[in-house]
Write a protein that holds these residues in place. Structure first.
Motif, PDB file in Angstrom:
ATOM      1  N   ASP A  93     -84.586 -61.911  44.588  1.00 54.82           N
ATOM      2  CA  ASP A  93     -85.774 -61.771  43.742  1.00 54.82           C
ATOM      3  C   ASP A  93     -86.847 -60.927  44.425  1.00 54.82           C
ATOM      4  OD1 ASP A  93     -84.701 -63.238  41.693  1.00 54.82           O
ATOM      5  OD2 ASP A  93     -85.759 -65.097  42.188  1.00 54.82           O
ATOM      6  N   VAL A  94     -86.953 -61.045  45.748  1.00 48.55           N
ATOM      7  CA  VAL A  94     -87.935 -60.249  46.484  1.00 48.55           C
ATOM      8  C   VAL A  94     -87.583 -58.770  46.396  1.00 48.55           C
ATOM      9  CG1 VAL A  94     -88.785 -59.700  48.795  1.00 48.55           C
ATOM     10  CG2 VAL A  94     -88.666 -62.088  48.038  1.00 48.55           C
ATOM     11  N   ILE A  95     -86.327 -58.431  46.685  1.00 51.03           N
ATOM     12  CA  ILE A  95     -85.902 -57.028  46.644  1.00 51.03           C
ATOM     13  C   ILE A  95     -86.065 -56.458  45.237  1.00 51.03           C
ATOM     14  CG2 ILE A  95     -83.968 -55.453  46.970  1.00 51.03           C
ATOM     15  CD1 ILE A  95     -85.046 -56.632  49.586  1.00 51.03           C
ATOM     16  N   LEU A  96     -85.594 -57.189  44.236  1.00 54.85           N
ATOM     17  CA  LEU A  96     -85.708 -56.718  42.858  1.00 54.85           C
ATOM     18  C   LEU A  96     -87.163 -56.726  42.387  1.00 54.85           C
ATOM     19  CD1 LEU A  96     -82.599 -58.539  41.370  1.00 54.85           C
ATOM     20  CD2 LEU A  96     -82.820 -56.098  41.874  1.00 54.85           C
ATOM     21  N   GLY A  97     -87.961 -57.647  42.934  1.00 52.63           N
ATOM     22  CA  GLY A  97     -89.369 -57.696  42.568  1.00 52.63           C
ATOM     23  C   GLY A  97     -90.111 -56.443  42.978  1.00 52.63           C
ATOM     24  N   ALA A 113     -87.410 -52.733  61.810  1.00 51.45           N
ATOM     25  CA  ALA A 113     -86.968 -53.244  60.514  1.00 51.45           C
ATOM     26  C   ALA A 113     -85.480 -53.535  60.675  1.00 51.45           C
ATOM     27  CB  ALA A 113     -87.222 -52.227  59.419  1.00 51.45           C
ATOM     28  N   ILE A 114     -85.149 -54.805  60.864  1.00 51.50           N
ATOM     29  CA  ILE A 114     -83.808 -55.198  61.301  1.00 51.50           C
ATOM     30  C   ILE A 114     -83.161 -56.091  60.248  1.00 51.50           C
ATOM     31  CG2 ILE A 114     -82.526 -56.433  63.091  1.00 51.50           C
ATOM     32  CD1 ILE A 114     -84.856 -55.770  65.008  1.00 51.50           C
ATOM     33  N   GLY A 115     -81.874 -55.873  59.986  1.00 49.89           N
ATOM     34  CA  GLY A 115     -81.148 -56.721  59.040  1.00 49.89           C
ATOM     35  C   GLY A 115     -81.817 -56.727  57.683  1.00 49.89           C
ATOM     36  N   GLY A 116     -82.234 -57.918  57.231  1.00 44.81           N
ATOM     37  CA  GLY A 116     -82.930 -58.018  55.958  1.00 44.81           C
ATOM     38  C   GLY A 116     -84.213 -57.223  55.928  1.00 44.81           C
ATOM     39  N   GLY A 117     -84.827 -57.013  57.091  1.00 46.60           N
ATOM     40  CA  GLY A 117     -86.023 -56.181  57.153  1.00 46.60           C
ATOM     41  C   GLY A 117     -85.724 -54.722  56.840  1.00 46.60           C
ATOM     42  N   PHE A 118     -84.535 -54.261  57.253  1.00 46.55           N
ATOM     43  CA  PHE A 118     -84.069 -52.924  56.899  1.00 46.55           C
ATOM     44  C   PHE A 118     -83.892 -52.840  55.386  1.00 46.55           C
ATOM     45  CE2 PHE A 118     -80.526 -49.631  58.160  1.00 46.55           C
ATOM     46  CZ  PHE A 118     -81.226 -48.634  57.487  1.00 46.55           C
ATOM     47  N   CYS A 119     -83.295 -53.871  54.792  1.00 50.38           N
ATOM     48  CA  CYS A 119     -83.118 -53.911  53.339  1.00 50.38           C
ATOM     49  C   CYS A 119     -84.472 -53.866  52.645  1.00 50.38           C
ATOM     50  CB  CYS A 119     -82.378 -55.174  52.929  1.00 50.38           C
ATOM     51  SG  CYS A 119     -80.797 -55.445  53.751  1.00 50.38           S
ATOM     52  N   LEU A 120     -85.415 -54.656  53.152  1.00 56.48           N
ATOM     53  CA  LEU A 120     -86.743 -54.726  52.548  1.00 56.48           C
ATOM     54  C   LEU A 120     -87.421 -53.360  52.595  1.00 56.48           C
ATOM     55  CD1 LEU A 120     -88.707 -56.808  51.340  1.00 56.48           C
ATOM     56  CD2 LEU A 120     -89.590 -57.177  53.656  1.00 56.48           C
ATOM     57  N   ALA A 121     -87.332 -52.686  53.727  1.00 53.08           N
ATOM     58  CA  ALA A 121     -87.933 -51.357  53.843  1.00 53.08           C
ATOM     59  C   ALA A 121     -87.301 -50.383  52.861  1.00 53.08           C
ATOM     60  CB  ALA A 121     -87.787 -50.844  55.272  1.00 53.08           C
ATOM     61  N   THR A 122     -85.977 -50.442  52.754  1.00 55.32           N
ATOM     62  CA  THR A 122     -85.254 -49.503  51.897  1.00 55.32           C
ATOM     63  C   THR A 122     -85.578 -49.728  50.427  1.00 55.32           C
ATOM     64  OG1 THR A 122     -83.477 -49.535  53.538  1.00 55.32           O
ATOM     65  CG2 THR A 122     -82.976 -48.515  51.458  1.00 55.32           C
ATOM     66  N   ALA A 123     -86.017 -50.931  50.069  1.00 52.41           N
ATOM     67  CA  ALA A 123     -86.337 -51.246  48.679  1.00 52.41           C
ATOM     68  C   ALA A 123     -87.719 -50.756  48.260  1.00 52.41           C
ATOM     69  CB  ALA A 123     -86.229 -52.754  48.442  1.00 52.41           C
ATOM     70  N   THR A 124     -88.548 -50.317  49.192  1.00 57.48           N
ATOM     71  CA  THR A 124     -89.848 -49.769  48.816  1.00 57.48           C
ATOM     72  C   THR A 124     -89.648 -48.375  48.230  1.00 57.48           C
ATOM     73  OG1 THR A 124     -90.259 -48.888  51.045  1.00 57.48           O
ATOM     74  CG2 THR A 124     -91.054 -51.116  50.574  1.00 57.48           C
ATOM     75  N   ASP A 125     -90.629 -47.907  47.491  1.00 56.93           N
ATOM     76  CA  ASP A 125     -90.498 -46.617  46.814  1.00 56.93           C
ATOM     77  C   ASP A 125     -90.677 -45.440  47.774  1.00 56.93           C
ATOM     78  OD1 ASP A 125     -90.213 -47.893  44.271  1.00 56.93           O
ATOM     79  OD2 ASP A 125     -92.374 -48.211  44.253  1.00 56.93           O
ATOM     80  N   ILE A 126     -91.629 -45.555  48.665  1.00 63.28           N
ATOM     81  CA  ILE A 126     -91.944 -44.508  49.643  1.00 63.28           C
ATOM     82  C   ILE A 126     -92.068 -45.184  50.993  1.00 63.28           C
ATOM     83  CG2 ILE A 126     -93.593 -42.722  50.335  1.00 63.28           C
ATOM     84  CD1 ILE A 126     -94.588 -42.720  47.398  1.00 63.28           C
ATOM     85  N   LEU A 149     -78.531 -57.736  50.271  1.00 62.97           N
ATOM     86  CA  LEU A 149     -79.809 -57.473  49.617  1.00 62.97           C
ATOM     87  C   LEU A 149     -79.935 -56.037  49.119  1.00 62.97           C
ATOM     88  CD1 LEU A 149     -82.169 -59.473  52.025  1.00 62.97           C
ATOM     89  CD2 LEU A 149     -81.056 -60.241  49.927  1.00 62.97           C
ATOM     90  N   GLY A 150     -78.838 -55.503  48.630  1.00 60.00           N
ATOM     91  CA  GLY A 150     -78.883 -54.201  47.986  1.00 60.00           C
ATOM     92  C   GLY A 150     -78.786 -53.000  48.885  1.00 60.00           C
ATOM     93  N   ILE A 151     -78.685 -53.192  50.203  1.00 67.61           N
ATOM     94  CA  ILE A 151     -78.755 -52.033  51.083  1.00 67.61           C
ATOM     95  C   ILE A 151     -77.537 -51.122  50.951  1.00 67.61           C
ATOM     96  CG2 ILE A 151     -77.739 -53.124  53.139  1.00 67.61           C
ATOM     97  CD1 ILE A 151     -79.937 -51.549  54.738  1.00 67.61           C
ATOM     98  N   SER A 152     -76.355 -51.680  50.644  1.00 68.58           N
ATOM     99  CA  SER A 152     -75.186 -50.811  50.498  1.00 68.58           C
ATOM    100  C   SER A 152     -75.252 -49.997  49.212  1.00 68.58           C
ATOM    101  CB  SER A 152     -73.889 -51.622  50.545  1.00 68.58           C
ATOM    102  OG  SER A 152     -73.858 -52.592  49.519  1.00 68.58           O
TER     103      SER A 152
END
Length: 267
Positions: A93-97, A113-126, A149-152
């Protein structure tokens, strides 16, 4: 102590800070649940035109907290398997949010930005990174998959499939210089200038029409999933016609250019 800080440091800009610096802002549920709630609230805040996401202290987000995962709401009576599924739904929900936010999100990546933090960064627009930032798909190093979390889905689209495969299968670090070179981040700035740079970009975006920015964000994301270029171009065309015919933004832009002033968009 609040693990998620929400501030308005500039007009129409909301700054969300993951605030657990002693654990490098790890994704414990004590952090992710209020973060999810903050995203929902900010998306409905019509005064906010741009969101900036960063981390407190020396890290952006270190991914899963391996020592204390925090409290998971609504799990009483569930089995371990069901708890795991509910936990993953919170993180999803956080990533999709981030994607669903009406406003563009600038990731001010202030450190690792490690593991899920890498995913979180990649989910931002810029993404703008400090010179101390680095990225690591850590799951592969821990006997798990690097895919979460969507990173792949997101990473190959951001940097190309070969680079994404290599980074995720090797589990190696990608420093800020390489991240800029391969297009993972837009640019790298000294850490002390990171937020100021993000604010300048936010103010530029705020100068454009609200509907133009929101529709552009939506079309950019939908373009990543488009079944064909032809169908996506059809969506683009209809969106452009919608804005052109239902607002006076184009006329205002022409008037402002003629008058030598900044446009004042009403929509």
């Amino acid at each position: 102590m609040s693990f998620v800080l929400v501030d308005k440091p500039r007009p129409h800009v909301t700054l969300i800070t993951l605030n657990r610096p002693d654990r490098m802002n790890a994704m414990a549920f004590d952090v992710m649940v209020p973060f999810r709630e903050a995203l929902e609230a900010v998306s409905s805040d019509n005064d906010t035109r741009v969101v900036i996401l960063t981390g407190a202290g020396r890290g952006f987000c270190s991914g899963a907290d391996l020592e204390n995962s925090g409290r998971i709401p609504g799990i009483k009576g569930l089995t371990r398997t069901s708890i795991a599924r509910r936990s993953m739904e919170i993180l999803d929900d956080v990533i999709l949010g981030l994607r669903r936010l009406h406003q563009p999100v600038i990731g001010a990546i202030n450190g690792p930005a490690i593991g899920g933090g890498f995913c979180l960064a990649t989910a931002t627009d810029i993404r703008i990174a400090s010179d101390t930032a680095y990225f690591r798909a850590a799951g592969i190093n821990n006997g798990l998959t690097a895919s979460e979390l969507g990173i792949s889905y997101l990473l190959p689209r951001a940097i190309g499939s070969s680079r994404a495969f290599e980074i995720m299968l090797s589990g190696r670090d990608v420093d800020a210089t390489e991240a800029e070179r391969i297009g993972l981040v837009s640019r790298v700035v000294p850490g002390e200038k990171l937020l100021d740079d993000a604010y300048r970009l936010a103010e530029r975006i705020i100068g454009f029409s609200r509907v133009g920015v929101e529709v552009t964000k939506r079309l950019l994301w939908s373009g990543l999933e488009a079944g064909s270029m032809h169908s996506h171009m059809d969506h683009e065309g209809h969106a452009q016609l919608y804005v052109r015919l239902t607002t006076e933004n184009f006329e205002e832009a022409i008037r402002a250019r003629r008058d030598g002033r900044r446009p004042e968009y009403r929509d």
